[in-house]
Design an enzyme around this catalytic site. Structure first.
Site, short mmCIF file in Angstrom:
data_model
loop_
_atom_site.label_atom_id
_atom_site.label_comp_id
_atom_site.label_asym_id
_atom_site.label_seq_id
_atom_site.Cartn_x
_atom_site.Cartn_y
_atom_site.Cartn_z
N HIS A 18 -11.36 -0.91 6.86
CA HIS A 18 -9.92 -0.99 6.69
C HIS A 18 -9.15 -0.15 7.71
O HIS A 18 -8.43 -0.69 8.54
CB HIS A 18 -9.61 -0.57 5.24
CG HIS A 18 -8.18 -0.69 4.83
ND1 HIS A 18 -7.75 -0.43 3.55
CD2 HIS A 18 -7.07 -1.01 5.52
CE1 HIS A 18 -6.46 -0.61 3.47
NE2 HIS A 18 -6.02 -0.96 4.65
N HIS B 23 -0.69 5.68 7.46
CA HIS B 23 -1.80 4.76 7.21
C HIS B 23 -1.86 3.77 8.36
O HIS B 23 -0.83 3.20 8.74
CB HIS B 23 -1.61 4.00 5.89
CG HIS B 23 -2.60 2.87 5.73
ND1 HIS B 23 -3.96 3.08 5.73
CD2 HIS B 23 -2.42 1.53 5.60
CE1 HIS B 23 -4.57 1.91 5.60
NE2 HIS B 23 -3.66 0.95 5.52
N HIS C 125 -4.62 0.88 10.81
CA HIS C 125 -5.85 0.10 10.94
C HIS C 125 -6.47 0.31 12.32
O HIS C 125 -7.14 -0.58 12.83
CB HIS C 125 -5.56 -1.40 10.73
CG HIS C 125 -4.89 -1.71 9.43
ND1 HIS C 125 -4.19 -2.87 9.21
CD2 HIS C 125 -4.82 -1.02 8.27
CE1 HIS C 125 -3.72 -2.88 7.97
NE2 HIS C 125 -4.07 -1.76 7.39
N GLU D 185 0.80 -1.23 0.00
CA GLU D 185 0.00 0.00 0.00
C GLU D 185 0.84 1.28 0.00
O GLU D 185 0.35 2.33 0.41
CB GLU D 185 -0.93 -0.01 1.21
CG GLU D 185 -1.96 -1.12 1.16
CD GLU D 185 -3.06 -0.90 2.16
OE1 GLU D 185 -4.14 -0.44 1.76
OE2 GLU D 185 -2.83 -1.16 3.36
#
Ligand SMILES: *[C@@H]1O[C@H](CO)[C@@H](O)[C@H](O)[C@H]1NC(C)=O
Ligand SMILES: *[C@@H]1O[C@H](CO)[C@@H](O)[C@H](O)[C@H]1NC(C)=O
Ligand SMILES: *[C@@H]1O[C@H](CO)[C@@H](O)[C@H](O)[C@H]1NC(C)=O
Length: 302
Positions: A213, A133, A135, A114
């Site tokens: 996500h 990023h 989760h 990603e």
């Protein structure tokens, strides 16, 4: 018969001692300082439970705005200087290990699938210098429940913005971005998906929630993106508790003026938090920042 291999072994030692020294001398001081903060950022985000085995943080290369620095695919808690890679923003391809010029090409370990989250956000927003990023579990109820937007409930979370956090949902993407024959595993695996995610940012919101996500956060500095990530997590808990406490009634959120002003104040708070968090990761016994080696972090950061 055994002499030759020993000679090679000695030559190998000489090379492995001198090559890293040579490559270190070529590195600018600002790349080293930025990488100290990048390792701290990775470790702090794990310590604060914003990332777990997964998730990643990056910063734009301070000496070349067309590149960014991020680790290869490794749990953030385990990152050391030898995990940092320099990437092209143009296409998220690998340039090489930032601190080991003897490792090149296919020898550089595989990057995060990603990494396009990072490259496409940098590409779209020239003023963005850091991307996260994660989760983070606390924000997922808001990523999945579009009827209740995540809003700024506290003065340390103005990064959520005055209109609430937008949601990126792969089910709303056109087939041209996510064709039927392409994997639908919610991951941002290419430029087209990264671009669609980057386009989801709105107004003064520095975060995009990703349905099922996690989230993507942008900032004008690395320390700020860590600060924002942590307080977005705290905010999600406060908002959920406020809603439950009020029997489902919508709690008061920061208004436009309050978001703007607390964002200005938050920038002045980051350094104090960083100093504490760096000491906490130093004392935790899990994280290795081999570029800082226990020295206090710089008072000014990246
Ligand atoms: C900056 O990065 C771009 C992309 O990697 C590269 O083409 C360019 O040569 C670099 N500029 C300098 C001054 O190193
Ligand atoms: C990626 O982009 C860089 C910079 O524009 C370019 O030099 C390189 O050839 C590209 N690599 C691929 C695989 O497209
Ligand atoms: C650089 O990479 C080589 C090859 O993996 C390794 O032998 C060497 O120890 C690395 N240098 C440092 C400073 O870790």
């Amino acid at each position: 018969m055994h002499i030759a291999p020993q000679k090679y072994f000695l030559v190998g030692i000489v090379f492995s001692v001198f090559q890293p020294l040579a490559s270190c001398q070529e590195l600018s001081a600002s790349v080293t300082s930025a990488s100290i903060d990048l390792l701290d950022a990775s470790h702090i985000l794990h310590f604060l439970d914003v990332v777990d085995a997964f998730g990643h943080v990056s910063l734009r290369n301070p000496v070349n705005s067309s590149q960014f620095l991020m680790t290869f695919a490794i749990a953030p808690a385990q990152a050391t200087s030898q995990s940092i890679v320099t990437y092209e923003i143009e296409n998220a391809t690998t340039i090489g290990l930032t601190f080991n010029s003897s490792v090149v090409g296919a020898a550089v370990p595989t990057g995060f699938a990603e990494r396009f989250i990072h490259s496409e956000i940098y590409k779209k927003f020239p003023n963005v210098l850091a991307v996260l990023h994660s989760h983070t579990q606390e924000i997922l109820p808001f990523a999945n429940q579009a009827s209740v937007p995540l809003v700024a409930e506290m003065h340390t979370a103005p990064s959520i913005g005055s209109e609430g956090a937008p949601i990126f949902d792969i089910r709303t993407l056109p087939k041209s971005v996510l064709p039927d024959d392409q994997i639908h595993d919610l991951l941002i695996r290419n430029e087209a998906l990264g671009d669609a995610l980057a386009q989801t940012f709105i107004g003064d919101s520095q975060v995009v929630l990703m349905r099922g996500h996690g989230m993507a956060v942008r900032a004008s500095s690395l320390r700020e993106v860590v600060f924002s990530g942590f307080y977005i997590k705290q905010d999600a808990t406060v908002q959920l508790q406020s809603i439950l406490l009020g029997g489902g009634k919508k709690p008061k959120a920061l208004d436009q003026r309050e978001v703007t002003d607390t964002a200005t104040t938050a920038k002045t708070l980051v350094g104090r938090a960083w100093s504490l968090w760096a000491q906490q990761v130093d004392n935790a016994g899990l994280y290795v920042n081999d570029l800082r080696n226990g020295a206090p972090p710089s008072p000014t950061g990246f």
